[in-house]
Write a protein that holds these residues in place. Sequence first.
Motif, PDB file in Angstrom:
ATOM      1  N   PHE A 185       0.852  -1.187   0.000  1.00 12.26           N
ATOM      2  CA  PHE A 185       0.000   0.000   0.000  1.00 12.26           C
ATOM      3  C   PHE A 185       0.893   1.245   0.000  1.00 12.26           C
ATOM      4  O   PHE A 185       2.080   1.155   0.292  1.00 12.26           O
ATOM      5  CB  PHE A 185      -0.914   0.014   1.230  1.00 12.26           C
ATOM      6  CG  PHE A 185      -1.877  -1.134   1.286  1.00 12.26           C
ATOM      7  CD1 PHE A 185      -1.635  -2.230   2.088  1.00 12.26           C
ATOM      8  CD2 PHE A 185      -3.029  -1.126   0.511  1.00 12.26           C
ATOM      9  CE1 PHE A 185      -2.520  -3.298   2.148  1.00 12.26           C
ATOM     10  CE2 PHE A 185      -3.924  -2.194   0.551  1.00 12.26           C
ATOM     11  CZ  PHE A 185      -3.664  -3.273   1.377  1.00 12.26           C
TER      12      PHE A 185
ATOM     13  N   GLY B  60       0.014   4.857   5.450  1.00  9.74           N
ATOM     14  CA  GLY B  60      -1.146   4.106   5.927  1.00  9.74           C
ATOM     15  C   GLY B  60      -0.774   3.207   7.103  1.00  9.74           C
ATOM     16  O   GLY B  60       0.387   3.189   7.539  1.00  9.74           O
ATOM     17  N   PRO B  61      -1.708   2.419   7.593  1.00  7.92           N
ATOM     18  CA  PRO B  61      -1.465   1.560   8.753  1.00  7.92           C
ATOM     19  C   PRO B  61      -0.461   0.450   8.494  1.00  7.92           C
ATOM     20  O   PRO B  61       0.345   0.118   9.355  1.00  7.92           O
ATOM     21  CB  PRO B  61      -2.846   1.000   9.069  1.00  7.92           C
ATOM     22  CG  PRO B  61      -3.639   1.152   7.824  1.00  7.92           C
ATOM     23  CD  PRO B  61      -3.110   2.353   7.143  1.00  7.92           C
ATOM     24  N   THR B  62      -0.480  -0.109   7.283  1.00 14.37           N
ATOM     25  CA  THR B  62       0.473  -1.179   6.985  1.00 14.37           C
ATOM     26  C   THR B  62       1.888  -0.612   6.951  1.00 14.37           C
ATOM     27  O   THR B  62       2.832  -1.198   7.461  1.00 14.37           O
ATOM     28  CB  THR B  62       0.123  -1.845   5.639  1.00 14.37           C
ATOM     29  OG1 THR B  62      -1.284  -2.057   5.569  1.00 14.37           O
ATOM     30  CG2 THR B  62       0.839  -3.190   5.481  1.00 14.37           C
TER      31      THR B  62
ATOM     32  N   ASN C  58      -1.888  -7.477   5.243  1.00 14.38           N
ATOM     33  CA  ASN C  58      -2.931  -7.564   6.279  1.00 14.38           C
ATOM     34  C   ASN C  58      -4.011  -8.560   5.885  1.00 14.38           C
ATOM     35  O   ASN C  58      -3.793  -9.474   5.080  1.00 14.38           O
ATOM     36  CB  ASN C  58      -3.492  -6.170   6.558  1.00 14.38           C
ATOM     37  CG  ASN C  58      -4.249  -5.591   5.362  1.00 14.38           C
ATOM     38  OD1 ASN C  58      -4.711  -6.297   4.482  1.00 14.38           O
ATOM     39  ND2 ASN C  58      -4.343  -4.268   5.327  1.00 14.38           N
TER      40      ASN C  58
ATOM     41  N   ALA D 276      -9.015   1.517   0.239  1.00 13.71           N
ATOM     42  CA  ALA D 276      -7.670   1.344  -0.328  1.00 13.71           C
ATOM     43  C   ALA D 276      -7.681   0.265  -1.405  1.00 13.71           C
ATOM     44  O   ALA D 276      -6.652  -0.366  -1.659  1.00 13.71           O
ATOM     45  CB  ALA D 276      -6.681   0.978   0.783  1.00 13.71           C
TER      46      ALA D 276
ATOM     47  N   SER E 107      -8.625  -4.559   0.320  1.00 21.84           N
ATOM     48  CA  SER E 107      -8.037  -3.856   1.474  1.00 21.84           C
ATOM     49  C   SER E 107      -8.943  -3.996   2.688  1.00 21.84           C
ATOM     50  O   SER E 107     -10.129  -4.337   2.583  1.00 21.84           O
ATOM     51  CB  SER E 107      -7.862  -2.373   1.130  1.00 21.84           C
ATOM     52  OG  SER E 107      -9.142  -1.788   0.897  1.00 21.84           O
ATOM     53  N   ALA E 108      -8.393  -3.701   3.852  1.00 17.76           N
ATOM     54  CA  ALA E 108      -9.172  -3.784   5.088  1.00 17.76           C
ATOM     55  C   ALA E 108     -10.268  -2.721   5.098  1.00 17.76           C
ATOM     56  O   ALA E 108     -11.391  -2.966   5.545  1.00 17.76           O
ATOM     57  CB  ALA E 108      -8.247  -3.615   6.294  1.00 17.76           C
ATOM     58  N   SER E 109      -9.947  -1.551   4.573  1.00 16.01           N
ATOM     59  CA  SER E 109     -10.938  -0.475   4.545  1.00 16.01           C
ATOM     60  C   SER E 109     -12.085  -0.828   3.604  1.00 16.01           C
ATOM     61  O   SER E 109     -13.241  -0.481   3.855  1.00 16.01           O
ATOM     62  CB  SER E 109     -10.286   0.831   4.116  1.00 16.01           C
ATOM     63  OG  SER E 109      -9.415   0.628   3.011  1.00 16.01           O
TER      64      SER E 109
ATOM     65  N   GLY F 294      -3.945   3.327  -0.909  1.00 12.62           N
ATOM     66  CA  GLY F 294      -3.715   3.067   0.515  1.00 12.62           C
ATOM     67  C   GLY F 294      -4.392   4.156   1.326  1.00 12.62           C
ATOM     68  O   GLY F 294      -4.971   5.104   0.780  1.00 12.62           O
ATOM     69  N   SER F 295      -4.285   4.031   2.657  1.00 12.33           N
ATOM     70  CA  SER F 295      -4.898   5.052   3.509  1.00 12.33           C
ATOM     71  C   SER F 295      -4.192   6.394   3.397  1.00 12.33           C
ATOM     72  O   SER F 295      -4.816   7.449   3.500  1.00 12.33           O
ATOM     73  CB  SER F 295      -4.825   4.601   4.964  1.00 12.33           C
ATOM     74  OG  SER F 295      -5.684   3.539   5.188  1.00 12.33           O
TER      75      SER F 295
ATOM     76  N   TYR G 127     -14.974   7.282   6.213  1.00 13.77           N
ATOM     77  CA  TYR G 127     -13.883   6.356   5.924  1.00 13.77           C
ATOM     78  C   TYR G 127     -13.654   5.469   7.131  1.00 13.77           C
ATOM     79  O   TYR G 127     -13.714   5.947   8.281  1.00 13.77           O
ATOM     80  CB  TYR G 127     -12.601   7.137   5.587  1.00 13.77           C
ATOM     81  CG  TYR G 127     -11.409   6.264   5.293  1.00 13.77           C
ATOM     82  CD1 TYR G 127     -10.165   6.520   5.886  1.00 13.77           C
ATOM     83  CD2 TYR G 127     -11.509   5.164   4.442  1.00 13.77           C
ATOM     84  CE1 TYR G 127      -9.071   5.715   5.618  1.00 13.77           C
ATOM     85  CE2 TYR G 127     -10.424   4.360   4.162  1.00 13.77           C
ATOM     86  CZ  TYR G 127      -9.208   4.631   4.753  1.00 13.77           C
ATOM     87  OH  TYR G 127      -8.140   3.833   4.493  1.00 13.77           O
TER      88      TYR G 127
ATOM     89  N   GLN H 205      -7.731   1.759  10.058  1.00 13.32           N
ATOM     90  CA  GLN H 205      -7.148   1.129  11.244  1.00 13.32           C
ATOM     91  C   GLN H 205      -6.617   2.209  12.197  1.00 13.32           C
ATOM     92  O   GLN H 205      -6.142   3.253  11.743  1.00 13.32           O
ATOM     93  CB  GLN H 205      -6.027   0.175  10.815  1.00 13.32           C
ATOM     94  CG  GLN H 205      -6.543  -0.939   9.893  1.00 13.32           C
ATOM     95  CD  GLN H 205      -5.418  -1.666   9.196  1.00 13.32           C
ATOM     96  OE1 GLN H 205      -4.552  -2.269   9.826  1.00 13.32           O
ATOM     97  NE2 GLN H 205      -5.408  -1.618   7.864  1.00 13.32           N
TER      98      GLN H 205
HETATM   99  C1  MLT Z   1      -6.299  -0.991   4.131  1.00 18.65           C
HETATM  100  O1  MLT Z   1      -7.400  -0.511   3.975  1.00 18.65           O
HETATM  101  O2  MLT Z   1      -6.019  -2.204   4.013  1.00 18.65           O
HETATM  102  C2  MLT Z   1      -5.235  -0.022   4.464  1.00 18.65           C
HETATM  103  O3  MLT Z   1      -5.621   1.239   4.019  1.00 18.65           O
HETATM  104  C3  MLT Z   1      -3.972  -0.385   3.859  1.00 18.65           C
HETATM  105  C4  MLT Z   1      -2.934   0.664   4.115  1.00 18.65           C
HETATM  106  O4  MLT Z   1      -3.030   1.787   3.591  1.00 18.65           O
HETATM  107  O5  MLT Z   1      -2.027   0.343   4.873  1.00 18.65           O
END
Ligand code: MLT
Length: 329
Positions: A41, A45-47, A97, A161, A165-167, A189-190, A205, A208
């Motif tokens: 990503f 972002g979180p990753t 993730n 993302a 993606s997790a989002s 990505g985030s 939105y 994480q």
């Molecule tokens: C996600 O939604 O999986 C995150 O946004 C991924 C990221 O940006 O780290």
Amino acid sequence: MSLTRRGLLAAGTGAAALLVAPQLRAQSSWPDQTITLVIPFAPGGPTDAVGRLIAEVMARDLGVNMVVQNVGGAGGTTGTNRVAQARPDGYTILLHNIGMATAPTLYRRLPYDPLTAFEYIGLVTATPMVWMARPDFPGETFADMLRFVRERRDRVNLANAGLGSASQLCGTLFQAQLGVGATTISYTGSGPIYPEIIAGRIDIYCDQTTSAIPFIQARSVKAMAVTTAEPLPQVPGVPTATGAGLQGFEIAVWHGVYAPRGTPAPVVARLNQALRVALRDPRVVQRLNELGSPPEPESRQTPEAHRAHVAAEIAKWRPILQAAGQFAD
Ligand code: MLT
């Protein structure tokens, strides 16, 4: 530190005897060059946040540089496939993730099989999510947000993302439960999403806490609800989504480290040892706790536990995503 007899013994692999094995002699100097940690990503972002935290300590433990390479696109599958295709020499690894488990359902032509294309290094952390709204959102509570979405439906701008993606998973479950179809805008990505929601071009939105908490603390966005069973002390005064109007809306975004299939077992063991060192590092533990995402327990930091978890998650999410009508190509 090279992959020496001490390293192997410390790795607890019992592979010291393999020191005479031909393939290991080729690895006896491993690592002796920079390791690339692919983050699938965009930066910010979180990753990326988790990856940079562990990379610093893993590099120190391994005695070589570890560079973070952001390879965004297609909900994390582009960067993940990059690692699946990389040389299995221990110098290219991946942090990914929950998307590792949702992509097989979402993509009918996924270029890799999560269970056969990788060696598993270990699970890292399971991160809660938080629903946010733009700073000028016309409401203060999650109930206000639900009302806004139910009334405006496809006139609501929801970001994610990318598919896988997790989002995107959080947004999909949210829309399925409300029976609405917001207008979804996907990013790599985030990181690139925050300027958009702060500018008011994105209405809501789900991200994480590892990337959201700094923006919430800066009051750049409105925090509306968390996806945990109980409220998070790191996000004070914000209710749980389940307690504020949704049913059983709990998501934890787990992260794991991978290497290409065929990476030698002693290298996998040494990478696992370096990951464990990072997840015991006081500064890493403190930062992850501050961001609401403590390290996984040591029992889940093994390659075996990691692989078993991904297999179970693929099976878990397949019917849920199919019921939500989520497919890609
Ligand atoms: C996600 O939604 O999986 C995150 O946004 C991924 C990221 O940006 O780290």
